[in-house]
Design a protein around this motif. Sequence first.
Motif, short mmCIF file in Angstrom:
data_model
loop_
_atom_site.label_atom_id
_atom_site.label_comp_id
_atom_site.label_asym_id
_atom_site.label_seq_id
_atom_site.Cartn_x
_atom_site.Cartn_y
_atom_site.Cartn_z
N ILE A 1 4.50 1.78 1.73
CA ILE A 1 5.53 2.50 1.00
C ILE A 1 5.15 3.96 0.84
O ILE A 1 4.02 4.29 0.50
CB ILE A 1 5.80 1.83 -0.37
CG1 ILE A 1 6.95 2.49 -1.10
CG2 ILE A 1 4.55 1.79 -1.23
CD1 ILE A 1 7.49 1.66 -2.26
N GLN A 2 6.11 4.82 1.16
CA GLN A 2 5.94 6.26 0.99
C GLN A 2 6.89 6.70 -0.11
O GLN A 2 8.10 6.53 0.00
CB GLN A 2 6.26 7.00 2.28
CG GLN A 2 6.20 8.52 2.14
CD GLN A 2 6.63 9.23 3.42
OE1 GLN A 2 6.81 8.63 4.47
NE2 GLN A 2 6.81 10.53 3.31
N TYR A 3 6.34 7.23 -1.18
CA TYR A 3 7.17 7.75 -2.26
C TYR A 3 7.56 9.18 -1.92
O TYR A 3 6.74 9.96 -1.45
CB TYR A 3 6.45 7.67 -3.60
CG TYR A 3 6.34 6.25 -4.10
CD1 TYR A 3 7.46 5.59 -4.60
CD2 TYR A 3 5.13 5.57 -4.05
CE1 TYR A 3 7.38 4.28 -5.05
CE2 TYR A 3 5.05 4.26 -4.50
CZ TYR A 3 6.17 3.63 -5.00
OH TYR A 3 6.08 2.34 -5.43
N PHE B 1 0.84 -1.20 0.00
CA PHE B 1 0.00 0.00 0.00
C PHE B 1 0.87 1.24 0.00
O PHE B 1 1.83 1.33 0.78
CB PHE B 1 -0.88 0.06 1.26
CG PHE B 1 -1.93 -1.01 1.30
CD1 PHE B 1 -3.18 -0.77 0.76
CD2 PHE B 1 -1.67 -2.24 1.87
CE1 PHE B 1 -4.16 -1.75 0.79
CE2 PHE B 1 -2.64 -3.23 1.91
CZ PHE B 1 -3.88 -2.98 1.37
N THR B 2 0.54 2.21 -0.85
CA THR B 2 1.20 3.50 -0.77
C THR B 2 0.54 4.31 0.34
O THR B 2 -0.67 4.25 0.53
CB THR B 2 1.12 4.29 -2.10
OG1 THR B 2 -0.24 4.46 -2.46
CG2 THR B 2 1.87 3.56 -3.20
N VAL B 3 1.36 5.03 1.08
CA VAL B 3 0.87 5.87 2.18
C VAL B 3 1.56 7.22 2.11
O VAL B 3 2.62 7.35 1.49
CB VAL B 3 1.11 5.20 3.56
CG1 VAL B 3 0.35 3.89 3.67
CG2 VAL B 3 2.58 4.99 3.84
N GLU B 4 0.96 8.20 2.74
CA GLU B 4 1.53 9.55 2.73
C GLU B 4 2.65 9.71 3.75
O GLU B 4 3.55 10.53 3.55
CB GLU B 4 0.45 10.59 3.00
CG GLU B 4 -0.52 10.72 1.84
CD GLU B 4 -1.57 11.79 2.09
OE1 GLU B 4 -1.38 12.63 3.00
OE2 GLU B 4 -2.58 11.77 1.38
N ASP B 5 2.60 8.96 4.86
CA ASP B 5 3.57 9.16 5.93
C ASP B 5 3.86 7.83 6.63
O ASP B 5 3.12 7.42 7.52
CB ASP B 5 3.00 10.19 6.92
CG ASP B 5 3.98 10.59 8.01
OD1 ASP B 5 5.05 9.96 8.14
OD2 ASP B 5 3.66 11.53 8.75
N VAL B 6 4.94 7.18 6.21
CA VAL B 6 5.32 5.89 6.79
C VAL B 6 5.62 6.02 8.28
O VAL B 6 5.26 5.14 9.06
CB VAL B 6 6.55 5.30 6.04
CG1 VAL B 6 7.24 4.22 6.84
CG2 VAL B 6 6.13 4.75 4.70
#
Length: 152
Positions: free
Chosen positions: A125-127, A80-85
Amino acid sequence: MFQLEHVNLVVKDISTTLDFILTAFPDWQVRGQGEGDWYGQKRRWLHVGTDQQYITLNSGSDAPNRDLKSNAPGLAHLGFTVEDVDSLTLRLQSKGYIIGTIGADHPYRKTIYFTDPSGFEFEFIQYLTNEPTKRNMYGGETSSIIRVGTAV
């Protein structure tokens, strides 16, 4: 264009997995729930997520999930992509969830892995960029992954 709408998991205990998911994603909600018949067996189900995407949780047995340290076929992890790991990590740790793996240092992303109470591994994962070529750059790590809560 397409997107993945849902993932369907059979879990040991819906309540404990639901707690893990809602801790990771506090903006998600239970969309629906009920009971059904699965090839002659009654089982409870629950959908948790957003209006666009969700995870289906189905009651199962106490049988162990796939050994994540093995090469056996099966689900390796959900990503999952997240804004703030970092804040997600603090939320999960504050509820007693243990980091499984810390991803390698990378200039354009941060990753962390946790395993839910049913034995499913979740990657968050936070890009650090919106540029696709940098987000998808393989290599460039400045460290190795660190296995924390899982033995090698």
